[in-house]
Design a protein around this motif. Structure first.
Motif, PDB file in Angstrom:
ATOM      1  N   GLU A   1       0.823  -1.205   0.000  1.00 36.72           N
ATOM      2  CA  GLU A   1       0.000   0.000   0.000  1.00 36.72           C
ATOM      3  C   GLU A   1       0.860   1.258   0.000  1.00 36.72           C
ATOM      4  N   THR A   2       0.255   2.315  -0.492  1.00 37.30           N
ATOM      5  CA  THR A   2       0.830   3.637  -0.337  1.00 37.30           C
ATOM      6  C   THR A   2      -0.259   4.558   0.205  1.00 37.30           C
ATOM      7  N   TYR A   3      -0.073   5.861   0.036  1.00 41.74           N
ATOM      8  CA  TYR A   3      -1.000   6.842   0.589  1.00 41.74           C
ATOM      9  C   TYR A   3      -2.459   6.471   0.337  1.00 41.74           C
ATOM     10  N   ASN A   4      -3.239   6.596   1.385  1.00 41.94           N
ATOM     11  CA  ASN A   4      -4.692   6.430   1.356  1.00 41.94           C
ATOM     12  C   ASN A   4      -5.130   5.007   1.014  1.00 41.94           C
ATOM     13  N   GLY A   5      -4.210   4.047   1.183  1.00 40.43           N
ATOM     14  CA  GLY A   5      -4.572   2.656   0.963  1.00 40.43           C
ATOM     15  C   GLY A   5      -4.510   2.195  -0.477  1.00 40.43           C
ATOM     16  N   PHE A   6      -4.052   3.056  -1.389  1.00 34.82           N
ATOM     17  CA  PHE A   6      -3.898   2.633  -2.778  1.00 34.82           C
ATOM     18  C   PHE A   6      -2.800   1.574  -2.879  1.00 34.82           C
ATOM     19  N   LYS A   7      -2.967   0.630  -3.792  1.00 29.19           N
ATOM     20  CA  LYS A   7      -1.983  -0.444  -3.993  1.00 29.19           C
ATOM     21  C   LYS A   7      -1.523  -0.416  -5.450  1.00 29.19           C
ATOM     22  N   PRO A   8      -0.447   0.350  -5.730  1.00 33.82           N
ATOM     23  CA  PRO A   8       0.033   0.428  -7.107  1.00 33.82           C
ATOM     24  C   PRO A   8       0.648  -0.891  -7.582  1.00 33.82           C
ATOM     25  N   SER A   9       0.641  -1.090  -8.881  1.00 33.50           N
ATOM     26  CA  SER A   9       1.275  -2.239  -9.509  1.00 33.50           C
ATOM     27  C   SER A   9       1.748  -1.815 -10.892  1.00 33.50           C
ATOM     28  N   ILE A  10       2.642  -2.585 -11.478  1.00 35.53           N
ATOM     29  CA  ILE A  10       3.101  -2.278 -12.830  1.00 35.53           C
ATOM     30  C   ILE A  10       1.906  -2.150 -13.770  1.00 35.53           C
ATOM     31  N   GLU A  11       0.965  -3.067 -13.646  1.00 39.52           N
ATOM     32  CA  GLU A  11      -0.189  -3.063 -14.544  1.00 39.52           C
ATOM     33  C   GLU A  11      -1.021  -1.795 -14.365  1.00 39.52           C
ATOM     34  N   LEU A  12      -1.287  -1.410 -13.133  1.00 44.54           N
ATOM     35  CA  LEU A  12      -2.105  -0.226 -12.884  1.00 44.54           C
ATOM     36  C   LEU A  12      -1.388   1.056 -13.310  1.00 44.54           C
ATOM     37  N   LEU A  13      -0.067   1.071 -13.177  1.00 42.89           N
ATOM     38  CA  LEU A  13       0.703   2.258 -13.543  1.00 42.89           C
ATOM     39  C   LEU A  13       0.868   2.397 -15.050  1.00 42.89           C
ATOM     40  N   GLN A  14       0.534   1.379 -15.796  1.00 35.77           N
ATOM     41  CA  GLN A  14       0.608   1.431 -17.258  1.00 35.77           C
ATOM     42  C   GLN A  14      -0.686   1.969 -17.871  1.00 35.77           C
ATOM     43  N   THR A  15      -1.467   2.661 -17.079  1.00 44.30           N
ATOM     44  CA  THR A  15      -2.711   3.257 -17.561  1.00 44.30           C
ATOM     45  C   THR A  15      -2.436   4.211 -18.721  1.00 44.30           C
ATOM     46  N   THR A  16      -3.396   4.391 -19.583  1.00 43.77           N
ATOM     47  CA  THR A  16      -3.225   5.271 -20.739  1.00 43.77           C
ATOM     48  C   THR A  16      -3.983   6.588 -20.607  1.00 43.77           C
ATOM     49  N   THR A  17      -4.759   6.736 -19.539  1.00 44.43           N
ATOM     50  CA  THR A  17      -5.482   7.989 -19.308  1.00 44.43           C
ATOM     51  C   THR A  17      -5.457   8.328 -17.826  1.00 44.43           C
ATOM     52  N   THR A  18      -5.416   9.611 -17.536  1.00 43.81           N
ATOM     53  CA  THR A  18      -5.505  10.035 -16.144  1.00 43.81           C
ATOM     54  C   THR A  18      -6.906   9.789 -15.596  1.00 43.81           C
ATOM     55  N   GLU A  19      -7.907   9.954 -16.438  1.00 44.30           N
ATOM     56  CA  GLU A  19      -9.282   9.732 -15.997  1.00 44.30           C
ATOM     57  C   GLU A  19      -9.484   8.297 -15.527  1.00 44.30           C
ATOM     58  N   GLY A  20      -8.789   7.362 -16.159  1.00 43.59           N
ATOM     59  CA  GLY A  20      -8.903   5.965 -15.764  1.00 43.59           C
ATOM     60  C   GLY A  20      -7.850   5.527 -14.775  1.00 43.59           C
ATOM     61  N   ASN A  21      -7.055   6.481 -14.276  1.00 40.76           N
ATOM     62  CA  ASN A  21      -5.943   6.175 -13.377  1.00 40.76           C
ATOM     63  C   ASN A  21      -6.384   6.348 -11.926  1.00 40.76           C
ATOM     64  N   GLU A  22      -6.484   5.259 -11.198  1.00 40.20           N
ATOM     65  CA  GLU A  22      -6.905   5.315  -9.799  1.00 40.20           C
ATOM     66  C   GLU A  22      -5.750   5.558  -8.835  1.00 40.20           C
ATOM     67  N   MET A  23      -4.500   5.474  -9.319  1.00 41.74           N
ATOM     68  CA  MET A  23      -3.343   5.602  -8.443  1.00 41.74           C
ATOM     69  C   MET A  23      -2.957   7.075  -8.229  1.00 41.74           C
ATOM     70  N   PRO A  24      -2.374   7.417  -7.048  1.00 42.92           N
ATOM     71  CA  PRO A  24      -2.011   8.813  -6.751  1.00 42.92           C
ATOM     72  C   PRO A  24      -0.678   9.208  -7.391  1.00 42.92           C
ATOM     73  N   THR A  25      -0.659   9.236  -8.720  1.00 39.82           N
ATOM     74  CA  THR A  25       0.541   9.565  -9.471  1.00 39.82           C
ATOM     75  C   THR A  25       0.522  11.038  -9.876  1.00 39.82           C
ATOM     76  N   ILE A  26       1.629  11.486 -10.481  1.00 40.23           N
ATOM     77  CA  ILE A  26       1.829  12.921 -10.683  1.00 40.23           C
ATOM     78  C   ILE A  26       0.922  13.516 -11.749  1.00 40.23           C
ATOM     79  N   ASP A  27       0.428  12.716 -12.669  1.00 42.40           N
ATOM     80  CA  ASP A  27      -0.437  13.278 -13.710  1.00 42.40           C
ATOM     81  C   ASP A  27      -1.698  13.909 -13.127  1.00 42.40           C
ATOM     82  N   HIS A  28      -2.120  13.467 -11.955  1.00 44.77           N
ATOM     83  CA  HIS A  28      -3.305  14.067 -11.326  1.00 44.77           C
ATOM     84  C   HIS A  28      -3.087  15.549 -10.994  1.00 44.77           C
ATOM     85  N   TRP A  29      -1.822  15.979 -10.881  1.00 48.88           N
ATOM     86  CA  TRP A  29      -1.555  17.392 -10.613  1.00 48.88           C
ATOM     87  C   TRP A  29      -2.112  18.289 -11.714  1.00 48.88           C
ATOM     88  N   HIS A  30      -2.271  17.724 -12.911  1.00 49.79           N
ATOM     89  CA  HIS A  30      -2.738  18.513 -14.053  1.00 49.79           C
ATOM     90  C   HIS A  30      -4.258  18.557 -14.166  1.00 49.79           C
TER      91      HIS A  30
END
Length: 341
Positions: A124-153
């Protein structure tokens, strides 16, 4: 969503989160049943941004971004940038000119660590999210549930604009104290020292600030010496003292984000809670900041020019802007950070 810093409990009063230590801030910034992705960036409210804009009086801007290829020697586990200019005619365009392609590891030079950079043993990381290689390979921010940097935009965030505060620890310890200091000696910068530098500089640390600490480390990397390389091999690098008490101080100050010119922001090697020397998995502030608070960590920032201008003007607060790369699932990014006076 922006949150009034005064409305959030202090470290010791945060609601308990089952299975995690006191001070875990999961759920604090959740709104309307939606899990938060921004962590302590929520402390940067429109009112705080408007006040930060008043820091600009000189019309001077200073880049805080070290060259992408700033490290001139191999860095284990981190690929150096590869820049490839491309002829437009070679790619089939009937015009003279060039494109270019750039391959980088986002951790090689100045960077923001997103909240997915390190995870707990539970995955787990912040807020209970569980990142994985598969989840981080998302192609859209709208479909990205992980707390990654693209959400800053996202329209709700608009990247980072805040009041920055420089704690020029290297200048303070070199010029004001009689202590011998080297960024390669593993000095552990305490909260008391941060407060002493701030007092000497005449700067107040306020809620919603981005706190930036200069150690002098990147300046060594620009002009390395054999003696310095020998020290570096021991991986005893100066930085903020990584303890739970340090983390508590940062939370109680309502710091929105932290950054430094150091390799890990916190001192290396880390110390375990019992005082024993630990391994990289024992980094204390990475765990508290990224995993428990949701506080982004900036590393390897170029702070020399900032320190020189701040000293010249006698002013260590400024407007800070940062627009990291906008790509779905980014774990880290060059900060594209600018200080404005």
């Amino acid at each position: 969503m922006p949150t009034d810093p005064s409305s959030v409990p202090n470290f010791d009063d945060l609601p308990a989160v089952d299975g995690h230590p006191q001070g875990c801030a999961w759920g604090v910034f959740d709104k309307d049943g939606k899990k938060d992705h921004y962590g302590t960036l929520n402390f940067v409210t429109p009112e705080i941004v408007a006040a930060a804009a008043k820091e600009v009086t000189d019309g001077i801007s200073i880049s805080l971004n070290w060259p992408l290829n700033g490290i001139k020697f191999p860095l284990p586990g981190r690929k150096a940038p590869v820049h490839k200019p491309v002829s437009l005619r070679e790619v089939g365009m009937e015009i003279d000119g060039f494109d270019d392609e750039l391959e980088i590891n986002t951790q090689f030079s100045s960077q923001w660590d997103s909240l997915c950079h390190c995870v707990l043993p539970s995955g787990e990381t912040y807020n209970g999210f569980k990142p994985s290689i598969e989840l981080l390979q998302t192609t859209t921010t709208e479909g990205n549930e992980m707390p990654t940097i693209d959400h800053w935009h996202s329209p709700a965030k608009g990247c980072l604009v805040a009041r920055g505060v420089l704690i020029d620890f290297k200048r303070y310890i070199d010029e004001i104290t009689d202590k011998t200091y080297d960024p390669l000696d593993g000095h552990r910068i305490t909260v008391e020292e941060i407060e002493a530098v701030a007092k000497h500089q005449g700067v107040e640390i306020k809620p919603g600030d981005v706190l930036i600490i200069r150690t002098g480390y990147t300046e060594f990397l620009e002009n390395p010496t054999p003696e310095g390389f020998a020290k570096m091999a021991t991986m005893s690098l100066s930085g903020v003292h990584g303890t739970t008490e340090t983390a508590k101080w940062f939370w109680n100050k309502r710091i929105a984000a932290v950054a430094s010119d150091a390799h890990a922001f916190e001192a290396l090697p880390p110390l375990k809670e019992n005082g024993e020397v630990g391994a990289v998995a024992d980094l204390v502030l990475h765990k508290w900041f990224l995993n428990y608070f949701g506080t982004p960590i900036g590393e390897l920032w170029d702070l020399k020019a900032l320190g020189e201008y701040a000293k010249k003007k006698g002013k260590y607060s400024f407007l800070l802007t940062s627009a990291p790369l906008n790509h779905p699932g980014l774990v880290a990014s060059p900060p594209n950070a600018i200080a404005l006076f």
